[in-house]
Design an enzyme around this catalytic site. Sequence first.
Site, PDB file in Angstrom:
ATOM      1  N   ASP A  73       0.766  -0.999   0.136  1.00 28.26           N
ATOM      2  CA  ASP A  73       0.080  -0.018   0.144  1.00 28.26           C
ATOM      3  C   ASP A  73       0.814   1.177  -0.096  1.00 28.26           C
ATOM      4  O   ASP A  73       0.461   2.253  -0.493  1.00 28.26           O
ATOM      5  CB  ASP A  73      -0.825   0.100   1.116  1.00 28.26           C
ATOM      6  CG  ASP A  73      -2.123  -0.980   1.067  1.00 28.26           C
ATOM      7  OD1 ASP A  73      -2.060  -1.415  -0.003  1.00 28.26           O
ATOM      8  OD2 ASP A  73      -2.917  -1.183   1.968  1.00 28.26           O
ATOM      9  N   GLY A  74       1.938   1.270   0.644  1.00 24.95           N
ATOM     10  CA  GLY A  74       2.895   2.343   0.643  1.00 24.95           C
ATOM     11  C   GLY A  74       3.375   2.773  -0.937  1.00 24.95           C
ATOM     12  O   GLY A  74       3.234   3.830  -1.194  1.00 24.95           O
ATOM     13  N   ASP A 176      -2.058  13.545  21.241  1.00 25.22           N
ATOM     14  CA  ASP A 176      -0.815  13.364  20.813  1.00 25.22           C
ATOM     15  C   ASP A 176      -1.125  13.899  19.355  1.00 25.22           C
ATOM     16  O   ASP A 176      -0.037  13.908  18.726  1.00 25.22           O
ATOM     17  CB  ASP A 176      -0.561  11.999  20.851  1.00 25.22           C
ATOM     18  CG  ASP A 176       0.040  11.281  22.156  1.00 25.22           C
ATOM     19  OD1 ASP A 176      -0.047  12.203  23.125  1.00 25.22           O
ATOM     20  OD2 ASP A 176       0.237  10.315  22.358  1.00 25.22           O
ATOM     21  N   THR A 187      -9.201   3.109   6.353  1.00 22.10           N
ATOM     22  CA  THR A 187      -8.910   1.500   6.879  1.00 22.10           C
ATOM     23  C   THR A 187      -7.432   1.581   7.160  1.00 22.10           C
ATOM     24  O   THR A 187      -6.995   0.513   7.610  1.00 22.10           O
ATOM     25  CB  THR A 187      -8.848   0.784   5.606  1.00 22.10           C
ATOM     26  OG1 THR A 187      -8.000   1.214   4.631  1.00 22.10           O
ATOM     27  CG2 THR A 187     -10.212   0.645   5.228  1.00 22.10           C
ATOM     28  N   GLY A 188      -6.892   2.697   7.449  1.00 27.23           N
ATOM     29  CA  GLY A 188      -5.317   2.882   7.860  1.00 27.23           C
ATOM     30  C   GLY A 188      -4.995   3.241   9.274  1.00 27.23           C
ATOM     31  O   GLY A 188      -5.622   2.850  10.342  1.00 27.23           O
ATOM     32  N   SER A 192      -6.825   2.285  13.295  1.00 28.78           N
ATOM     33  CA  SER A 192      -5.998   1.969  14.269  1.00 28.78           C
ATOM     34  C   SER A 192      -6.258   2.872  15.674  1.00 28.78           C
ATOM     35  O   SER A 192      -5.883   2.470  16.777  1.00 28.78           O
ATOM     36  CB  SER A 192      -4.531   1.987  13.950  1.00 28.78           C
ATOM     37  OG  SER A 192      -3.884   3.219  13.850  1.00 28.78           O
TER      38      SER A 192
END
Length: 291
Positions: A73-74, A176, A187-188, A192
């Site tokens: 994906d990157g 943060d 989805t990334g 998370s």
Amino acid sequence: MRVALHGLSLKEEFLPILRNLFEKLQSIGISICLTPILDQQLRKLSPSAPTYGLLQHPEDFDGLDFFLSIGGDGTLLDSVCVVGNKQIPILGLNTGRLGFLATVATDKIEEAVEELAKGNYQIESRTLLSLTSSKKLFHGANFALNEFTIHKKDTSSMITVHTYIDGKYLNSYWADGLIVATPTGSTGYSLSCGGPLITPGAKNFVITPVSPHNLNVRPIIVSDEAEISFEIEGRTDKFMISLDSRSTSIASEMKLSVKKEAFSAKLVKLPTYHFFDTIRQKLNWGLDLRN
């Protein structure tokens, strides 16, 4: 038909698959060109490899039918930057692991090429985020497919991100950091951090805090027609911002806002692909993991 191939980290064990891809493309009359970075890696691993044309100048993109991203994906995110506003359809060939975007497995690459040649595919338009700042950043490539992120620069205490929607005050996030994600980016990193999944065609952004101080602060979904602006405070004068995998340091007085980019990323959707199938497979939905 003319296609370009792009890769960031070509490994030796993938060379046979790449050779088969070259042979398959040429056998059905498809012209091949490479990005310079992929060509350099290929020459290093296989000096005797055939020579192909290179994408070195803007005019080299003229007449390209597809852009094949070889990696994970990157690599596909980087392909979106390379293609930019030319909107050449991108197909992700997955040599990595997770692959929400690079969806074609290595054993399905030749089959995928045949589908392209037959015209048996669809093109999905994926919304991009556009960053506006009081100082030029990211060498002018100020767009992202997945997300824009504000983050504290080091191990210092949390930062405060005052956030506005179309100039109207939304909230001050003590956290943060803060993520603004597209449906594709849901989805990334946003996922998370507790953000929701959004289907690719939805006309929304999601604002997701990173480790918020107040536990009652939750992600919020807003229209992708909105402009989202920020003011940042913290104990230090420097902060990090990122567009997908590209990051830079900024000063607190920098003015920042994001909105929908005027152009979109065009991703190739093959007949065997569906977003729901992908999330079930990648997130292990429907599996009994209680053993």
